[in-house]
Scaffold this motif. Structure first.
Motif, PDB file in Angstrom:
ATOM      1  N   ALA A   1     -37.651  43.204  -5.946  1.00 54.52           N
ATOM      2  CA  ALA A   1     -38.451  44.013  -5.019  1.00 54.52           C
ATOM      3  C   ALA A   1     -38.451  43.406  -3.624  1.00 54.52           C
ATOM      4  O   ALA A   1     -38.468  44.146  -2.630  1.00 54.52           O
ATOM      5  N   GLU A   2     -38.433  42.085  -3.526  1.00 59.37           N
ATOM      6  CA  GLU A   2     -38.431  41.452  -2.208  1.00 59.37           C
ATOM      7  C   GLU A   2     -37.187  41.825  -1.401  1.00 59.37           C
ATOM      8  O   GLU A   2     -37.252  42.003  -0.192  1.00 59.37           O
ATOM      9  N   GLU A   3     -36.067  41.939  -2.078  1.00 56.76           N
ATOM     10  CA  GLU A   3     -34.848  42.380  -1.399  1.00 56.76           C
ATOM     11  C   GLU A   3     -35.023  43.801  -0.846  1.00 56.76           C
ATOM     12  O   GLU A   3     -34.634  44.091   0.296  1.00 56.76           O
ATOM     13  N   LEU A   4     -35.611  44.667  -1.654  1.00 55.44           N
ATOM     14  CA  LEU A   4     -35.861  46.046  -1.206  1.00 55.44           C
ATOM     15  C   LEU A   4     -36.818  46.067  -0.014  1.00 55.44           C
ATOM     16  O   LEU A   4     -36.599  46.784   0.964  1.00 55.44           O
ATOM     17  N   ASN A   5     -37.881  45.285  -0.108  1.00 51.67           N
ATOM     18  CA  ASN A   5     -38.883  45.272   0.958  1.00 51.67           C
ATOM     19  C   ASN A   5     -38.291  44.812   2.282  1.00 51.67           C
ATOM     20  O   ASN A   5     -38.628  45.340   3.346  1.00 51.67           O
ATOM     21  N   PHE A   6     -37.411  43.839   2.214  1.00 50.48           N
ATOM     22  CA  PHE A   6     -36.778  43.333   3.438  1.00 50.48           C
ATOM     23  C   PHE A   6     -35.861  44.400   4.034  1.00 50.48           C
ATOM     24  O   PHE A   6     -35.839  44.624   5.246  1.00 50.48           O
ATOM     25  N   ARG A   7     -35.137  45.094   3.166  1.00 56.70           N
ATOM     26  CA  ARG A   7     -34.153  46.079   3.631  1.00 56.70           C
ATOM     27  C   ARG A   7     -34.808  47.347   4.167  1.00 56.70           C
ATOM     28  O   ARG A   7     -34.309  47.959   5.104  1.00 56.70           O
ATOM     29  N   TYR A   8     -35.945  47.746   3.590  1.00 55.16           N
ATOM     30  CA  TYR A   8     -36.562  49.025   3.949  1.00 55.16           C
ATOM     31  C   TYR A   8     -37.873  48.858   4.733  1.00 55.16           C
ATOM     32  O   TYR A   8     -38.706  49.753   4.729  1.00 55.16           O
ATOM     33  N   ALA A   9     -38.029  47.748   5.406  1.00 53.42           N
ATOM     34  CA  ALA A   9     -39.236  47.523   6.206  1.00 53.42           C
ATOM     35  C   ALA A   9     -39.278  48.485   7.396  1.00 53.42           C
ATOM     36  O   ALA A   9     -38.326  48.559   8.175  1.00 53.42           O
TER      37      ALA A   9
END
Length: 282
Positions: free
Chosen positions: A47-55
Motif C-alpha cells: 500500500a505504501e508504494e501505491l500511496n507514494f505513486r497516487y499522492a
C-alpha cells in the motif's frame, strides 16, 4: 499513532529510488511474531508504494500549510487549545509516557521525557479526555480524515532519534502550543529540512520520511499532534481507507487502546477521589 516506530536499516536513498524507505538506520525492528501481523505488514508495504505513486499533492517532506485551507481555522483556535492544555498540565507528572501507551515506541524512547494526552488514536476516542478539552476537540474536527489527536509533551533535554512513521497513508500536523526559547535549541528535522515550531502556527509534514526532534532548552515544549489521512487518488484512496479501518484490529493498536484505557481509569479515579475528599483533609 506515534511519532514513529520504525524497522531495521536504511538501505537506500528514497530520492534516488523515487519512493520512501521503509527503514531507518539504528532502529530495531518491531518484534511482532503473529502471522496475522506479518501478513498485515506485507499489505502495508504494498500500500505504501501505491500511496507514494497516487499522492494528490505529491510527496514533499514538509508541506506548505496554505495547501490545506482548514489549517488556518485550527490556528485560530490556538488560544482556546492552549487554555485547555494549561489545565491538563496541572497534572503533568501523572500523564503517561508515549511508551506506556504504545510499547513499540520503546525502540526510540525509553525515558520519561515524552508524555502524551490522547483525545483520539486511529479514530478511537478517549471520551474522558475529550470532555476535559472540548474546544480542542471541536477544533480538530475541522481536519478532514482525522485519525489521531493528542498533546505531545517534550520535557527539557528530550531528543527523539532519527526514525520514520509506520505508514505513509497519513500526514502529521503539529500546532505549536508551548514553544520555549531559544529557537536554535528546539527543532524537528524531516528528511533534510530543519523546522522550528511557533506558538499558534501549524507545521504539516510526512512522518514517513526519516525525522528526529529535540528539546535542548530548560523548559517543556508542547504541540497539538494530529495524524490525518493523506490526500490520495484512486485506487490508493480505497486501499488506504480499507487499511485504516482494519488497523484497529491489529495487536499494535489493540494493545495501545488497552493500555490507554487502564491509564485513563486510574487518572480519572484519582481526580474523583481528590474532589470527594473531606473538606478538612489536606
Amino acid at each position: 499513532m506515534t511519532d514513529g516506530t520504525a524497522d531495521a536499516s536504511l538501505s537506500e536513498d528514497p530520492s534516488a529510488t523515487g519512493r520512501q524507505s521503509f527503514n531507518t538506520a539504528g532502529i530495531a525492528p518491531m518484534d511482532r511474531a503473529s502471522a496475522i501481523t506479518r501478513f498485515f505488514m506485507g499489505i502495508v508495504a504494498w500500500a505504501e508504494e501505491l500511496n507514494f505513486r497516487y499522492a494528490k499533492l505529491g510527496n514533499p517532506p514538509v508541506y506548505d500549510t496554505a495547501t490545506f485551507p482548514w489549517a488556518a481555522e485550527v490556528e485560530r483556535a490556538w488560544p482556546q487549545i492552549r487554555a485547555e492544555l494549561e489545565r491538563v498540565l496541572l497534572r503533568q507528572s501523572e500523564l503517561p509516557t508515549f511508551q506506556d501507551i504504545s510499547t513499540d515506541v520503546k525502540t526510540i524512547s525509553t525515558d520519561a521525557g515524552w508524555k502524551t494526552f490522547f483525545l483520539a488514536g486511529f479514530g478511537l476516542k478517549s471520551e474522558q479526555n475529550i470532555k476535559a478539552c472540548p474546544q480542542t476537540w471541536e477544533a480538530v474536527q475541522k481536519i478532514p480524515g482525522l485519525k489521531t489527536a493528542m498533546f505531545s509533551i517534550f520535557e527539557p533535554g528530550k531528543h527523539l532519534p532519527a526514525h520514520r512513521g509506520p505508514y505513509n497513508g497519513v500526514l502529521r500536523l503539529h500546532l505549536g502550543l508551548i514553544v520555549p526559547d531559544p529557537a536554535d535549541k528546539l527543532a524537528i528535522r524531516v528528511k533534510d529540512q530543519i523546522c522550528h515550531w511557533q506558538e499558534g502556527k501549524v507545521l504539516i509534514f510526512d512522518d514517513a520520511y526519516e525525522h528526529e526532534a529535540w528539546n535542548h532548552t530548560d523548559k517543556t515544549r508542547v504541540v497539538l499532534f494530529v495524524d490525518f489521512v493523506k490526500p490520495l487518488k484512486f485506487p490508493a484512496r480505497f486501499v488506504n481507507w480499507a487499511l485504516m479501518n482494519l488497523a484497529v484490529f491489529t495487536p499494535f493498536i489493540r494493545e495501545g487502546l488497552d493500555n490507554h484505557k487502564a491509564w485513563e481509569k486510574k487518572f480519572y479515579a484519582e481526580a474523583e477521589a481528590f474532589r470527594n475528599r473531606p473538606q478538612n483533609q489536606t
